[in-house]
Design an enzyme around this catalytic site. Sequence first.
Site, PDB file in Angstrom:
ATOM      1  N   ASP A  31       0.874  -1.166   0.000  1.00 25.02           N
ATOM      2  CA  ASP A  31       0.000   0.000   0.000  1.00 25.02           C
ATOM      3  C   ASP A  31       0.922   1.230   0.000  1.00 25.02           C
ATOM      4  OD1 ASP A  31      -2.453   1.480   0.282  1.00 25.02           O
ATOM      5  OD2 ASP A  31      -1.934   1.766   2.385  1.00 25.02           O
ATOM      6  N   ASP A  48      -0.172   5.036   1.017  1.00 22.75           N
ATOM      7  CA  ASP A  48      -0.396   6.063   2.035  1.00 22.75           C
ATOM      8  C   ASP A  48      -0.384   5.473   3.445  1.00 22.75           C
ATOM      9  OD1 ASP A  48      -0.724   8.034   0.039  1.00 22.75           O
ATOM     10  OD2 ASP A  48      -2.748   7.292  -0.323  1.00 22.75           O
ATOM     11  N   ASP A  99      -1.416  -0.420   6.102  1.00 21.42           N
ATOM     12  CA  ASP A  99      -1.732   0.207   7.391  1.00 21.42           C
ATOM     13  C   ASP A  99      -3.200   0.111   7.759  1.00 21.42           C
ATOM     14  OD1 ASP A  99      -3.158   3.257   6.953  1.00 21.42           O
ATOM     15  OD2 ASP A  99      -2.292   2.262   5.211  1.00 21.42           O
TER      16      ASP A  99
END
Length: 228
Positions: free
Chosen positions: A14, A16, A188
Amino acid sequence: MNTPFAKKRIALFDLDHTLLPIDSDYEWGQFLCRIGAVDKDFFEQRNHDFYAQYQAGCLDPREYLEFALGTLAQFSAAQLKAMHQQFMREVINPAILPAAHNLLERHKNDLVIIITATNRFVTEPIAQAFGVTHLIAAQPEISTDGRLTGKLIGNPTSGVGKVEHLHAWLEKRNTPLDSFEHSYFYSDSHNDLPLLELVSHPIATNPNATLSAHAQLHGWPILKIFND
């Protein structure tokens, strides 16, 4: 026809809050407000509302993407390029930290892909800055003169959409996910649970509270590479 990858392992990231300690999509919106490219009061409030929905796990990704892309339809390709170059200098480059490069370095011999819900216009230069060749991202429609139309091509690359887009991307290259000996995904967010639960090695990276709790319950590794 594309030939299969010779790599034995695939590493998915991922973007961000995983490789970046910021949300590039949100920060792009804030940047547009700062430079006066959009109506500050209206856009800032909408951007904030969408970000809160994302954090709560109730964002309509197509609604958000077409809102964000629609604000850019007024600009020429040259204007967009210049704005993004400024965005990279002022916002993204300072946020690309050694810890993220070190994490990517662990997988230098693997097939590395950044897979993100953020659109390709915003993220492609960021992937290049990380030295990552392969990017799966929401695809904006582009007119013949290089302008963004404000529309999205295909489905969003978020939630279960990441799984769908990854399978499609790999199938085009004759290398299904189960052909790799090991598959890793670093993320995250609990929004990425569909893909985290698919790979052989899910790693909760700088996880939010919901993902952290899920990772602990299932014995997944938890990795924190930024000092927030």
